[in-house]
Design a protein around this motif. Sequence first.
Motif, PDB file in Angstrom:
ATOM      1  N   ALA A 148       0.842  -1.195   0.000  1.00 46.85           N
ATOM      2  CA  ALA A 148       0.000   0.000   0.000  1.00 46.85           C
ATOM      3  C   ALA A 148       0.876   1.243   0.000  1.00 46.85           C
ATOM      4  N   ILE A 149       0.382   2.290  -0.664  1.00 51.64           N
ATOM      5  CA  ILE A 149       1.067   3.584  -0.691  1.00 51.64           C
ATOM      6  C   ILE A 149       0.047   4.684  -0.424  1.00 51.64           C
ATOM      7  N   SER A 150       0.518   5.791   0.128  1.00 54.89           N
ATOM      8  CA  SER A 150      -0.312   6.975   0.328  1.00 54.89           C
ATOM      9  C   SER A 150       0.350   8.177  -0.330  1.00 54.89           C
ATOM     10  N   LEU A 163       3.847  -6.031   6.285  1.00 52.17           N
ATOM     11  CA  LEU A 163       3.862  -5.061   7.382  1.00 52.17           C
ATOM     12  C   LEU A 163       3.134  -3.817   6.911  1.00 52.17           C
ATOM     13  N   GLU A 164       2.210  -3.283   7.745  1.00 47.64           N
ATOM     14  CA  GLU A 164       1.417  -2.154   7.253  1.00 47.64           C
ATOM     15  C   GLU A 164       1.031  -1.167   8.355  1.00 47.64           C
ATOM     16  N   PRO A 165       1.959  -0.299   8.722  1.00 47.63           N
ATOM     17  CA  PRO A 165       1.571   0.783   9.636  1.00 47.63           C
ATOM     18  C   PRO A 165       0.588   1.746   8.977  1.00 47.63           C
ATOM     19  N   ALA A 198      -3.376   7.868   6.801  1.00 50.88           N
ATOM     20  CA  ALA A 198      -2.323   7.431   5.875  1.00 50.88           C
ATOM     21  C   ALA A 198      -1.974   5.971   6.141  1.00 50.88           C
ATOM     22  N   HIS A 199      -1.411   5.317   5.139  1.00 52.50           N
ATOM     23  CA  HIS A 199      -1.195   3.862   5.181  1.00 52.50           C
ATOM     24  C   HIS A 199      -0.009   3.511   4.280  1.00 52.50           C
ATOM     25  N   SER A 200       0.952   2.778   4.824  1.00 52.66           N
ATOM     26  CA  SER A 200       2.089   2.298   4.029  1.00 52.66           C
ATOM     27  C   SER A 200       2.288   0.811   4.295  1.00 52.66           C
ATOM     28  N   GLU A 201       2.615   0.050   3.254  1.00 48.66           N
ATOM     29  CA  GLU A 201       2.739  -1.406   3.414  1.00 48.66           C
ATOM     30  C   GLU A 201       3.735  -1.977   2.424  1.00 48.66           C
ATOM     31  N   HIS A 202       4.544  -2.926   2.913  1.00 44.30           N
ATOM     32  CA  HIS A 202       5.416  -3.735   2.057  1.00 44.30           C
ATOM     33  C   HIS A 202       5.253  -5.204   2.431  1.00 44.30           C
ATOM     34  N   THR A 203       5.427  -6.075   1.454  1.00 42.58           N
ATOM     35  CA  THR A 203       5.614  -7.494   1.721  1.00 42.58           C
ATOM     36  C   THR A 203       7.111  -7.767   1.778  1.00 42.58           C
ATOM     37  N   ILE A 204       7.535  -8.471   2.821  1.00 44.21           N
ATOM     38  CA  ILE A 204       8.949  -8.799   2.996  1.00 44.21           C
ATOM     39  C   ILE A 204       9.113 -10.310   3.120  1.00 44.21           C
ATOM     40  N   ALA A 205      10.316 -10.774   2.820  1.00 42.53           N
ATOM     41  CA  ALA A 205      10.681 -12.168   3.049  1.00 42.53           C
ATOM     42  C   ALA A 205      11.778 -12.197   4.104  1.00 42.53           C
ATOM     43  N   ILE A 206      11.632 -13.058   5.083  1.00 43.82           N
ATOM     44  CA  ILE A 206      12.694 -13.259   6.063  1.00 43.82           C
ATOM     45  C   ILE A 206      13.748 -14.168   5.431  1.00 43.82           C
TER      46      ILE A 206
END
Length: 255
Positions: free
Chosen positions: A113-115, A206-208, A235-243
């Motif tokens: 997600a992006i704002s 992760l999406e604060p 507002a909303h920001s999100e990334h998908t991450i891989a450990i």
Amino acid sequence: MIEIMTPAELVRARETGALVANILQTLKGRSAVGTNLLDIDRWAKAMILEAGAVSCYVDYAPSFGRGPFGHYICTSVNDAVLHGLPHNYSLADGDLVSLDLAVSLGGVVADSAISFTVGSQAAQDAVMITTTERALKAGIAAAKPGARIGDISYAIGTVLGAAGYPVNTEFGGHGVGSTMHQDPHISNSGRPGRGYKLRPGLLLALEPWVMADTAELVTDADGWTLRSATGCRTAHSEHTIAITDDGAEILTLPR
């Protein structure tokens, strides 16, 4: 359910992540004063289908929504922060827009997600967007093998709280894999050293997200869109991450 990706699945996850990121950046570039939310949804649909991907939203019907969602992207504007249902609304100067997109490609999901604002940008909106991005960066930095979910939540919540934003813990980050929403849940506030221990191969979204002056949500009449109870901006920001063995790899960066 918690899935651990194989090396082959992680390769596919990188492709999915790049697709999601590039679609979001394309949509941001096309969004301007006068752009209709239904046009954004149509553009998203066209790019998803052209890539041979599958929308995670069209048939999505969880208990908290009035499903199925029936659209290809979440479009949240101003006081709307999550699950914004695309509708017949043309963006006005100064609108704060959050776009949230999840697709599956090759059987693996990525979510981001992006704002941003269209036209002129109010200083407080810029600060709020930047704060969610800083919180996301902090959460990613905390996502290392052997760390725990609580470490991520604590890192995110520390940034949001220090900036003076109330933190809602009803909705947050989550695991992804062959489906969009999986365990573990990742609250945007928490205690370090608690929760599931991270291991290589785990995919997390992760999406604060924040609302300027409240932690209380209200559901719109459409049964989906979540808005701030006070009508304040969001507002909303999100990334998908891989450990990985070396830490967190961000999958949803544009190429």
